[in-house]
Design an enzyme around this catalytic site. Sequence first.
Site, PDB file in Angstrom:
ATOM      1  N   HIS A  16     132.179  83.473   5.340  1.00  0.00           N
ATOM      2  CA  HIS A  16     131.556  82.130   5.384  1.00  0.00           C
ATOM      3  C   HIS A  16     130.549  82.126   6.531  1.00  0.00           C
ATOM      4  O   HIS A  16     130.939  82.094   7.695  1.00  0.00           O
ATOM      5  CB  HIS A  16     132.614  81.047   5.607  1.00  0.00           C
ATOM      6  N   HIS A  18     126.448  80.805   7.886  1.00  0.00           N
ATOM      7  CA  HIS A  18     125.164  80.114   7.731  1.00  0.00           C
ATOM      8  C   HIS A  18     124.088  80.947   8.414  1.00  0.00           C
ATOM      9  O   HIS A  18     124.135  81.143   9.634  1.00  0.00           O
ATOM     10  CB  HIS A  18     125.218  78.721   8.363  1.00  0.00           C
ATOM     11  N   LEU A  19     123.139  81.428   7.628  1.00  0.00           N
ATOM     12  CA  LEU A  19     122.068  82.260   8.198  1.00  0.00           C
ATOM     13  C   LEU A  19     120.768  81.503   8.372  1.00  0.00           C
ATOM     14  O   LEU A  19     119.850  82.002   9.011  1.00  0.00           O
ATOM     15  CB  LEU A  19     121.815  83.495   7.313  1.00  0.00           C
ATOM     16  N   LYS A 102     129.335  77.166  -4.120  1.00  0.00           N
ATOM     17  CA  LYS A 102     129.838  76.325  -3.033  1.00  0.00           C
ATOM     18  C   LYS A 102     129.870  74.870  -3.465  1.00  0.00           C
ATOM     19  O   LYS A 102     128.860  74.318  -3.925  1.00  0.00           O
ATOM     20  CB  LYS A 102     128.937  76.478  -1.798  1.00  0.00           C
ATOM     21  N   HIS A 139     134.162  73.039   0.426  1.00  0.00           N
ATOM     22  CA  HIS A 139     134.195  72.317   1.700  1.00  0.00           C
ATOM     23  C   HIS A 139     135.196  71.187   1.498  1.00  0.00           C
ATOM     24  O   HIS A 139     134.898  70.198   0.830  1.00  0.00           O
ATOM     25  CB  HIS A 139     132.812  71.781   2.082  1.00  0.00           C
ATOM     26  N   HIS A 177     137.011  77.225   5.665  1.00  0.00           N
ATOM     27  CA  HIS A 177     137.298  76.802   7.044  1.00  0.00           C
ATOM     28  C   HIS A 177     138.465  75.824   7.112  1.00  0.00           C
ATOM     29  O   HIS A 177     138.315  74.661   7.493  1.00  0.00           O
ATOM     30  CB  HIS A 177     136.064  76.242   7.752  1.00  0.00           C
ATOM     31  N   ASP A 250     132.093  80.739   9.759  1.00  0.00           N
ATOM     32  CA  ASP A 250     131.362  79.470   9.728  1.00  0.00           C
ATOM     33  C   ASP A 250     130.371  79.391  10.888  1.00  0.00           C
ATOM     34  O   ASP A 250     130.119  78.292  11.417  1.00  0.00           O
ATOM     35  CB  ASP A 250     132.293  78.258   9.711  1.00  0.00           C
TER      36      ASP A 250
HETATM   37  C1  NCD Z   1     127.664  73.610   8.826  1.00  0.00           C
HETATM   38  C2  NCD Z   1     126.160  73.703   9.004  1.00  0.00           C
HETATM   39  O1  NCD Z   1     125.675  73.415  10.085  1.00  0.00           O
HETATM   40  O2  NCD Z   1     125.482  74.105   8.061  1.00  0.00           O
HETATM   41  N1  NCD Z   1     128.224  72.885   9.928  1.00  0.00           N
HETATM   42  C3  NCD Z   1     129.488  72.961  10.380  1.00  0.00           C
HETATM   43  O3  NCD Z   1     129.846  72.198  11.278  1.00  0.00           O
HETATM   44  N2  NCD Z   1     130.338  73.824   9.893  1.00  0.00           N
HETATM   45  C4  NCD Z   1     127.970  72.986   7.535  1.00  0.00           C
HETATM   46  C5  NCD Z   1     129.374  73.188   7.119  1.00  0.00           C
HETATM   47  O4  NCD Z   1     129.813  74.315   6.820  1.00  0.00           O
HETATM   48  O5  NCD Z   1     130.098  72.199   7.072  1.00  0.00           O
HETATM   49 ZN    ZN Z   2     130.002  76.277   6.892  1.00  0.00          ZN
END
Ligand code: NCD
Ligand code: ZN
Length: 359
Positions: A16, A18-19, A102, A139, A177, A250
Site C-alpha cells: 500500500h 502513495h507515489l 481500490k 479503505h 491499513h 501507506d
Molecule cells: C492518504 C493520502 O494522502 O493519499 N492519506 C492517509 O492519511 N493515509 C490517503 C489514504 O490512504 O487514506
Molecule cells: Zn493510503
Amino acid sequence: MANANRIEIVRPDDWHLHLRDGAMLEAVLPYTAAIYGRAIVMPNLAPPVRATAEAKAYESRIRAALPDGHPFQPLMTIYLTDTTDAADLRAGFESGAVTAVKLYPAGATTNSESGVTDTTKVAAVLDVMAEIGMPLLVHGEVTDPEVDVFDREAVFIDTVLDPMRRRHPRLRVVLEHATTARAVDYVMAEGEGIAASITPHHLIINRNALFAGGLRPHMYCLPIAKREKHRLALRRAACSGDARFFLGTDSAPHPARLKETDCGCAGIFNAPNAIEYTARVFEEEGALERLEAFCSLNGPGFYRLPPNEDRIVLERGDAPEAMPESISIPGGDAVRVFRADPVPLWRIAAGRRPAGRTA
Ligand code: NCD
Ligand code: ZN
C-alpha cells in the site's frame, strides 16, 4: 534468518503506497525502489486513475522516474467509482496491467471525492472481480460525519464491509491499513478471502502522538491512530505469522505546508524508514523470526505472486540515512519524514544487489 545483530530476509514488498506524480513522484520513488521489490501503487491522484489506460500511463511515468533497467515493479490499481467499467477491469487484470481495485468510500480521505457512494451500485463490477480473482482493496472507514472519527473503521466493518462480503462471498478483499482490534478480530475470524495490510506507524504510535505537547500534524493520517489497546492488537496480528496480515506502509507524502496549516491534510511519509521501524517492532515483540513473513511472504501469498528472489540484510545499528528530518521536492516544497521515538535499531546493510533478482 535472524540473530542478535543481523537479519536476512527475502526482499520485501510494499502492499500500500502513495507515489503521487510529477516532481513529488521523482523525489519519493527512490526511497521505495531502493528497498522493495514491488509496491501496490494507490490510484488517488487528482484526477484518480480510473481505467486500465490511465493505469498504464501512470505506470509509464513511474518507470520513467526510475533509472534504466531498475527492477522495481509498480503494481497498478484502479480507483473504483459508481461508473467503473467491468470489461475494462477484466481486460486490465487479465493482461497484467492492473493488479487490484481500490474502494474509497466517497469523501473518506485525500482525493476520494469520486469514490463509491454505495457498494450495491458496483455489484456487477464486484461480481466480475470475484469471478476473475481480482483483489478489492478497501479503505475501511464510513464517511458519515455523525460517526466519531475513532469509530469509523469499526462501523465500516459492521455496516459496509461485512454485508458486502456476504453479498459477494468469493470476492477477495484486503482491508487496507487496519487500525483497530475490531479489524484484527474480523480478519482472524474469517476464512481466506480477506486479509489486512498494516502500516509501521500504526504499530508504533497511538492517538496520544497526535497531541503530544501540542497538535502534531505530521502524526495525522487516515485512518487516524487509535487507542493503545488497538496498537497492541495490531502488533499481535503483525507478529503472529498469520498469513492474512502483511506490510503496507501507506507512505503518503504531502508538502509540509499543507499539513502545518488550519486544515491540514492526512498522510504520513515513512518510505525512508518503514522497514527499519518494522524491524524494531518485531524485535520488541520477540518476533524477528516472523519479520520476513510479514514483509516479504504473506503479501505475495495473498496476491498469488511469487516472493521476490533476492534478499536484503538488516544489521543492528543507527540508521541516520533512514531518518532525514525532511526531503526536498524540486519547486521548493519539503516533505517531513516519519519519526517517533525511539528511533529504529536496525539499518539496511545490503540494499539491492546489482545482479540479485535472478541470481
Ligand atoms: C492518504 C493520502 O494522502 O493519499 N492519506 C492517509 O492519511 N493515509 C490517503 C489514504 O490512504 O487514506
Ligand atoms: Zn493510503
